[in-house]
Design an enzyme around this catalytic site. Structure first.
Site, PDB file in Angstrom:
ATOM      1  N   HIS A  67     -15.981 -28.038  47.936  1.00 35.09           N
ATOM      2  CA  HIS A  67     -15.223 -27.974  46.682  1.00 35.09           C
ATOM      3  C   HIS A  67     -13.799 -27.456  46.882  1.00 35.09           C
ATOM      4  O   HIS A  67     -13.076 -27.257  45.918  1.00 35.09           O
ATOM      5  CB  HIS A  67     -15.946 -27.085  45.666  1.00 35.09           C
ATOM      6  N   LYS A 108     -16.488 -35.686  46.507  1.00 31.41           N
ATOM      7  CA  LYS A 108     -15.984 -34.839  45.426  1.00 31.41           C
ATOM      8  C   LYS A 108     -14.488 -35.129  45.221  1.00 31.41           C
ATOM      9  O   LYS A 108     -14.167 -36.186  44.724  1.00 31.41           O
ATOM     10  CB  LYS A 108     -16.337 -33.389  45.730  1.00 31.41           C
ATOM     11  N   SER A 119     -20.040 -23.479  44.947  1.00 28.15           N
ATOM     12  CA  SER A 119     -20.219 -24.692  44.146  1.00 28.15           C
ATOM     13  C   SER A 119     -20.595 -24.420  42.699  1.00 28.15           C
ATOM     14  O   SER A 119     -20.259 -25.194  41.814  1.00 28.15           O
ATOM     15  CB  SER A 119     -21.271 -25.593  44.792  1.00 28.15           C
TER      16      SER A 119
HETATM   17  C1  LIG Z   1     -22.137 -31.164  47.209  1.00 32.68           C
HETATM   18  C2  LIG Z   1     -22.262 -30.180  48.300  1.00 32.68           C
HETATM   19  C3  LIG Z   1     -22.862 -30.519  49.505  1.00 32.68           C
HETATM   20  C4  LIG Z   1     -23.548 -31.837  49.704  1.00 32.68           C
HETATM   21  O1  LIG Z   1     -22.646 -32.863  49.866  1.00 32.68           O
HETATM   22  P1  LIG Z   1     -23.139 -34.346  49.599  1.00 32.68           P
HETATM   23  O2  LIG Z   1     -22.133 -35.202  50.272  1.00 32.68           O
HETATM   24  O3  LIG Z   1     -23.172 -34.507  48.120  1.00 32.68           O
HETATM   25  O4  LIG Z   1     -24.507 -34.455  50.200  1.00 32.68           O
HETATM   26  C5  LIG Z   1     -22.853 -29.604  50.524  1.00 32.68           C
HETATM   27  N1  LIG Z   1     -22.312 -28.383  50.352  1.00 32.68           N
HETATM   28  C6  LIG Z   1     -21.759 -28.007  49.189  1.00 32.68           C
HETATM   29  C7  LIG Z   1     -21.178 -26.628  49.063  1.00 32.68           C
HETATM   30  C8  LIG Z   1     -21.736 -28.887  48.120  1.00 32.68           C
HETATM   31  O5  LIG Z   1     -21.225 -28.513  46.964  1.00 32.68           O
END
Ligand SMILES: *Cc1c(COP(=O)(O)O)cnc(C)c1O
Length: 381
Positions: free
Chosen positions: A204, A235, A176
């Site tokens: 991602h 995302k 991330s």
């Molecule tokens: C953003 C993210 C999460 C958390 O997801 P949310 O739906 O925002 O709680 C978990 N793992 C990774 C690798 C992330 O980048």
């Protein structure tokens, strides 16, 4: 109440104090934040779907059918037709028997890891996995072993000491804060016996890499060998929520045991309906993914010409590692003065001494946007 002043002052003194900007309007490259028009390079809305009218339309229609609230947890009466259909469609998308919706990715990781391993087991994690996986490992009570980032030799050493109990290997697909992809084709080899499993959190990667956006493991040709896939919907999908995909046995186990699934209210059904539309668009979004790759190439080419050191990332996450938190913060402020929004990512989100500007691209950016960013970076450097 306990005094909290000392902590807050200390955070400020170390340039680790976190603040929020108040943003107006929709997600997109151009946003008004704290009353100033900005060109933003920090969103995770990689495909530009968060403000896609077709999603909003699905959500609006679904609120007419379902209202707003889901009313209860999935195991009570909060599991709507919309949730159920989305789960089936997500399972088909990733080619697994089942998928299970969670309200957030954070909760998906917490619930899944703690349902699968416990006190006598091991969680073996890449050093740079997302915070939610670390919190998940701690919550599970399993022994947490971390190996050097993407280093298979280091992983083998950790595995050698984890000789009793179950071993759950966990990694981000696309990291991330770094944008690189885990060596999944190697990792799957260490999760082939009855006492091991591999969980890939591809928050991602889904929608962004792999054939038709099927994620990192698809890109690396080992999709079928990953036991547990975690994806988030806030995302590239542009909506909200998360899913875990895998075998029928895995999903049934999570339904019985994952506390962050059982003891929480289901997502609003309208969010699930909007995500069904989003999933269709994601699968057809090869043009958006091509555009993203063009923008990434343009940025990397330009930044290299300016003499900047880039990380080894082919994804829309293109960090400029600065080092000190103070400098990263200062640079982010300079960029903001020039109308460019890029947040400084500081410890503990990233390791000490590796504070950075986390630049991200979206298919909604234009070549001119990238050039504008490069121009301002040149001035600030
Ligand atoms: C953003 C993210 C999460 C958390 O997801 P949310 O739906 O925002 O709680 C978990 N793992 C990774 C690798 C992330 O980048």
């Amino acid at each position: 109440m306990f005094p909290l002043q000392d902590f807050l002052k200390q955070q400020q003194a170390q340039d680790l104090y976190r603040t929020r900007k108040v943003c107006e309007g929709q997600q997109g490259p151009r946003q008004r934040c704290d009353g100033k028009d900005m060109l933003s390079f920090c969103s995770n809305d990689y495909l530009g779907l968060a403000a896609e009218p077709a999603l909003a339309e699905s959500m609006r229609k679904a609120t007419e059918k379902y209202g707003v609230g889901s009313g209860a947890a999935h195991l009570v009466n909060g599991h709507s037709q919309a949730h159920h259909a989305l789960e089936e469609e997500l399972a088909a998308f990733v080619g697994r028997e089942r998928a299970l919706l969670f309200s957030t990715g954070y909760m998906a990781n917490l619930g899944t890891v703690s349902a699968l391993v416990g006190r006598n087991d091991y969680v073996i994690a890449d050093k740079l996995v997302h915070a939610s996986l670390i919190d998940a490992a701690k919550l599970s009570g399993a022994k947490l072993q971390r190996y050097q980032h993407c280093d298979i030799d280091a992983l083998e050493q950790r595995l050698a000491t984890a000789d009793k109990g179950k071993r759950l290997l966990v990694t981000d697909g696309v990291f991330s804060m770094d944008g690189d992809i885990a060596p999944l084709a190697e990792l799957v080899k260490y999760a082939r016996d009855d006492s091991s499993a591999l969980l890939v959190d591809d928050a991602h990667g889904f929608g962004v890499v792999g054939r038709h956006g099927r994620g990192s493991a698809d890109q690396l040709g080992c999709h079928d060998d990953v036991d547990i896939l975690v994806g988030t919907l806030g995302k590239a999908f542009g909506t909200f929520g998360a899913f875990v995909a895998g075998s029928d046995e895995l999903i049934e186990t999570l339904v019985q045991k994952a506390r962050s699934y059982i003891y929480t209210t289901a997502l609003p059904p309208a969010v699930a309906e909007a995500t069904r539309t989003s999933l269709k668009l994601v699968e057809q979004a090869d043009d958006r993914r091509d555009k993203l790759q063009q923008l990434i190439k343009r940025f990397r080419h330009g930044a290299t010409q300016l003499g900047m050191t880039l990380s080894d990332s082919q994804t829309p996450i293109q960090p400029l590692v600065i080092g000190s938190a103070t400098q990263a913060l200062r640079m982010s402020e300079q960029l903001a003065q020039a109308g460019i929004l890029v947040t400084a990512i500081r410890p503990p989100t990233v390791p000490e001494g590796s504070a950075r500007l986390r630049i991200t691209f979206s298919a909604s950016h234009t070549d001119q946007d990238v050039d504008q960013l490069l121009g301002v970076l040149e001035q600030c450097a």
